[in-house]
Design an enzyme around this catalytic site. Structure first.
Site, PDB file in Angstrom:
ATOM      1  N   THR A   1       0.810  -1.219   0.000  1.00  0.00           N
ATOM      2  CA  THR A   1       0.000   0.000   0.000  1.00  0.00           C
ATOM      3  C   THR A   1       0.840   1.264   0.000  1.00  0.00           C
ATOM      4  OG1 THR A   1      -1.760  -1.156   1.196  1.00  0.00           O
ATOM      5  CG2 THR A   1      -1.793   1.239   1.296  1.00  0.00           C
TER       6      THR A   1
ATOM      7  N   THR B   1       0.946  -4.836   4.168  1.00  0.00           N
ATOM      8  CA  THR B   1       0.683  -5.188   5.566  1.00  0.00           C
ATOM      9  C   THR B   1       0.005  -6.540   5.739  1.00  0.00           C
ATOM     10  OG1 THR B   1      -1.435  -4.005   5.515  1.00  0.00           O
ATOM     11  CG2 THR B   1       0.501  -2.760   6.219  1.00  0.00           C
TER      12      THR B   1
END
Length: 663
Positions: free
Chosen positions: A18, A197
Site C-alpha cells: 500500500t 501489511t
C-alpha cells in the site's frame, strides 16, 4: 546499539504494498517508479545539499543563519532542469535478478533515463548475481538521539518489477528478499524492506529464520494509507524505520509500525483499518518511539555464535506445511484428509492452553500422522497466552506425538516449521526438538523456579566488589596496596550510610561499569572483564525477578561506547592486540559492525595495527570492512603504502580482512 559515524548507508528493498500505491478505477494499485520519485521530491526524505529547513533548524543560530542566507526563499521550478542520472551520487547494489526481468533500478533513474535516453550499466558478475549503481537519496542531517551528534542517512531503493500486493507474496519471494540482503550485506549498514501489511508478519517471521547469524538491522515496514494521500501513515513509518536502521544496530529482523519496533517473529496483523495495525501479544516492543526513542536493550538479541552472516544455504522453504484450526465437532475424517500426503508439517491451533477434543478418531488421526513423520506443532487459538500442557485434554495431544509450540504466533510457527523441514540434514525427531527451542527469540522459554531473593547484605557485597575493582583498575599502585571498599554495617567509619536499595545499586553500576569495562579491555584483564559481565547480568536478572531497577547499558555492557571516541570495548581490544579480551567479548555478544566517531570498525583497527590473529577471529565472527572505509580511501591508502614498502605480510593481513588487492 547506536552507531557513531556521521553517515549511515541503508538499502531499501521495495517489494510493493500500500505504501506506494495510487487510486485507480480498480481501487489501490501499485504504480512503478512512483515511490522513489515522491521521496526524491520531499526534503524530509532527500536533501542532498543539506539546504532545507530540516537540516538547518537544529539550533536558533543555525536557523537564523540559514534564514538570512536567502536559501529559505522558495525558488520557482518552472525552468529548473532535472539533473541526469550520471550526475546523481550512486551506490553499488547487487541483485539476484537481471534488470529488465524482475528487478528494476529505482524509479527516478528510469524516468531520467527515459528523458535523456541513457542506458544503465548492469553487469552479470557471477552466476545469478547482477550489479548496478542506483542513485542514492540522503536524508537531512539530524541529531542522533541521546548523544547530540548530527548524522544523515544515505539510502538506495531497489524496486521490484512487478511490484507485489502482499497477498501475492510467496515463499520464493521470502527467499529472494533474503538473497538480496545477503548480496549487499557488506556494502550497507542496515536494510529496510517495504512490504504490504496483509502478510508482512509472515515475511518478517520467515526472514528471521532465513537470515542466519544476523549482525545488522533489518526492518520491515509499510503503510495502511499510501504516500499518495495527503493524510497518511507512510511518512512516519518510513522515516521511523530509516531513523532506527541508520542510528542503531539491532541485530534482528524486526517490524516497524505506528511508532513501535517489534521483533519480527512475534507480531500478527490485528486490524485492517487502525493505524496501529500490528500487535505483539506475548513479547514487549524492542523500541518505543515517542518524544524520546526508547530502546529496550535487555530484550534485543545478541549474536554470540561467532559465525559469519549468511542467508539459509538451502535457498528454499518447504511448501508442504499448513495451519489447521480445531473446532468443536471436528471429525477424524476431516483431520485425516488434512494430514494426508504430501503434508509434512501442521500448525495445530488448539483451544486455550493447548487443549483438544478427546474424540478417539481425531486423536488417532493425529497419532497416525506423527508416527509416519508428520510434525504437528500445537499453539493456542488465543491471541495472548501459551500452550502449557497443564490439562489432561492437552496431555493426550502430547502423548499422540504433537509438539507444544509455546507462545508462538501462527505466522511464526508456520514459517519456522517450513524453514526446519527444508533442511535435508534434519530428521523429523530433530525438527520436533528444535520447534520447542527459541532459535530467534520467537518463543518464551519456560520460566525456571525463582531462587530466593538476595539479601541486602549480598547486594552490598556485590557493590563492594564492583567499587574495589574500579579502584584497582584506576590506580597505578601495587595491588597489595589498594584498599578494599566495604559497604554495609561493617563500614562503621563511613560519614553517611550507603542507601541499600536495588534501584540505587543499579544506577551506580550503570554509571561505573562502562568505564570499568574499557579499563579491563585496555589492560587485557580478562578476569576483570568477566567480573563486569557477570555483575551486569546478575543485576539485570535481579531487576527482572524482583521488579526492581535494572542495569541498562545500550547494547549490553560489552557494547558500551566511550563518550569521546565512540569506540566500543571491541575497538579497544582490537586496537591494542588483546586477543583474549576479543574472544571473551565476542562470546558475550559484542557487535562486530559498530563504527566509532571516525567511521572505523574493530576489524579496520586490527588490520591497521597488524594483529593478524585478531583479524582472522573478527572475520570468522562476521566482521567486514565498511563501505565508507573502502570508498574514503583509508583501506586503499594503507594497502598501497604496504605495497610500496614491499611489506608482503601487511598486504596479506589486509587481504584477509577483505580488502581488494590488485596484483
Amino acid at each position: 546499539m547506536e552507531t557513531r559515524s556521521d553517515e549511515a548507508r541503508v538499502l531499501v528493498i521495495y517489494t510493493g504494498g500500500t505504501i506506494g500505491m495510487l487510486v485507480s478505477s480498480r481501487g489501490y494499485v501499485p504504480e512503478p517508479y512512483f515511490l522513489t520519485d515522491t521521496l526524491r521530491s520531499q526534503k524530509r526524505f532527500h536533501d542532498p545539499l543539506q539546504d532545507s529547513l530540516f537540516s538547518n533548524a537544529a539550533s536558533v543560530e543555525g536557523y537564523r543563519e540559514w534564514s538570512n542566507s536567502g536559501k529559505s526563499t522558495p525558488v520557482s521550478t518552472d525552468n529548473v532542469t532535472t539533473p541526469s542520472a550520471s550526475n546523481q551520487p550512486t551506490l553499488l547494489v547487487k541483485s539476484s535478478r537481471p534488470i529488465g526481468n524482475t528487478v528494476t533500478l529505482s524509479p527516478s533513474i528510469f524516468s531520467q533515463i527515459q528523458r535523456v535516453n541513457e542506458q544503465p550499466e548492469c553487469r552479470n558478475v557471477a552466476d545469478g548475481v547482477y550489479e548496478t549503481r542506483l542513485p542514492s537519496l540522503v536524508t537531512p542531517r539530524s541529531v542522533v538521539p541521546g548523544n547530540g551528534h548530527t548524522k544523515r542517512i544515505r539510502y538506495a531503493i531497489l524496486e521490484w518489477n512487478p511490484l507485489l500486493d502482499s497477498s501475492n507474496m510467496e515463499m520464493d519471494d521470502w527467499i529472494r528478499i533474503a538473497a538480496e540482503i545477503e548480496l549487499n550485506y557488506t556494502s550497507f549498514d542496515a536494510f529496510v524492506v517495504l512490504h504490504g501489511t496483509d502478510t508482512m508478519s509472515y515475511t518478517s517471521s520467515a526472514l528471521s529464520f532465513l537470515l542466519e547469524d544476523l549482525g545488522k538491522t533489518v526492518i520491515l515496514t509499510g503503510a495502511q494509507i499510501p504516500l499518495s494521500q495527503l493524510r497518511n501513515d507512510a511518512v512516519d513509518n518510513l522515516l521511523g524505520a530509516l531513523s532506527i536502521a541508520g542510528n542503531y544496530i539491532i541485530p534482528e529482523c524486526s517490524l516497524y509500525f505506528n511508532h513501535t519496533l517489534y521483533r519480527g517473529n512475534r507480531v500478527s496483523k490485528a486490524s485492517s483499518y487502525d493505524l496501529n495495525a500490528f500487535h505483539s501479544p506475548n513479547f514487549s516492543p524492542l523500541v518505543n518511539v515517542g518524544i524520546d526513542i526508547v530502546v529496550n536493550w535487555n530484550d534485543v538479541l545478541r549474536q554470540t555464535s561467532l559465525r559469519r552472516f549468511r542467508a539459509y544455504k538451502g535457498k528454499q522453504m518447504s511448501p508442504h506445511v499448513a495451519t489447521l484450526r480445531l473446532f468443536p465437532g471436528m471429525t477424524g475424517a476431516t483431520a485425516r484428509a488434512f494430514l494426508a500426503p504430501p503434508t509434512r508439517g501442521i500448525v495445530l491451533e488448539t483451544f486455550g492452553a493447548g487443549n483438544a477434543s478427546q474424540r478417539p478418531d481425531v486423536l488417532a488421526a493425529f497419532k497416525d500422522a506423527c508416527d509416519r513423520g508428520v510434525v504437528i506443532v500445537a499453539i493456542s487459538q488465543c491471541i495472548k497466552g501459551s500452550v502449557s500442557g497443564d490439562y489432561e485434554t492437552g496431555q493426550t495431544l502430547i502423548q499422540a506425538g504433537v509438539v507444544p509450540g509455546g507462545d508462538m504466533t501462527p505466522e511464526c510457527a508456520l514459517t519456522k516449521l517450513s524453514y526446519l523441514l527444508a533442511k535435508p540434514e534434519l530428521t523429523a525427531a530433530e525438527v520436533r526438538s528444535l520447534i520447542s527451542l527459541p532459535l530467534r527469540g520467537e518463543l518464551t522459554p519456560p520460566v525456571p523456579s525463582l531462587a530466593a531473593a538476595p539479601s541486602l547484605d549480598g547486594v552490598n557485597i556485590d557493590l563492594s566488589g564492583l567499587l574495589s575493582q574500579f579502584v584497582r583498575l584506576s590506580s597505578s599502585a601495587p595491588k597489595a596496596d589498594i584498599p578494599q571498599i566495604v559497604i554495609g554495617e561493617e563500614a562503621q567509619d563511613a560519614a553517611a550510610p550507603w542507601s541499600r536499595t536495588a534501584a540505587e545499586r543499579a544506577s551506580t553500576e550503570a554509571a561505573l561499569l562502562p568505564f570499568l569495562v574499557h579499563l579491563t579491555v585496555a589492560r587485557d584483564d580478562v578476569e576483570g572483564l568477566e567480573f563486569c559481565i557477570t555483575s551486569a547480568a546478575t543485576a539485570s536478572c535481579s531487576g527482572m525477578t524482583e521488579g526492581t531497577a535494572e542495569v541498562v547499558v545500550p547494547g549490553g555492557i560489552v557494547n558500551c561506547l566511550d563518550a569521546g571516541s565512540g569506540r566500543s570495548p571491541l575497538h579497544v581490544a582490537a586496537l591494542n592486540g588483546n586477543m583474549r579480551c576479543v574472544e571473551k567479548l565476542l562470546e558475550s555478544g559484542a557487535l562486530v559492525h559498530l563504527r566509532d566517531e571516525l567511521g572505523h570498525t574493530a576489524l579496520y583497527y586490527a588490520a591497521r595495527q597488524g594483529h593478524d590473529l585478531i583479524v582472522d577471529t573478527l572475520v570468522s565472527a562476521g566482521a567486514n570492512l565498511g563501505g565508507m572505509e573502502n570508498e574514503a580511501g583509508y583501506v586503499g591508502l594503507a594497502v598501497q603504502n604496504a605495497v610500496n614498502a614491499g611489506d608482503d605480510a601487511v598486504v596479506e593481513i589486509w587481504r584477509r580482512a577483505g580488502a581488494k588487492i590488485i596484483d
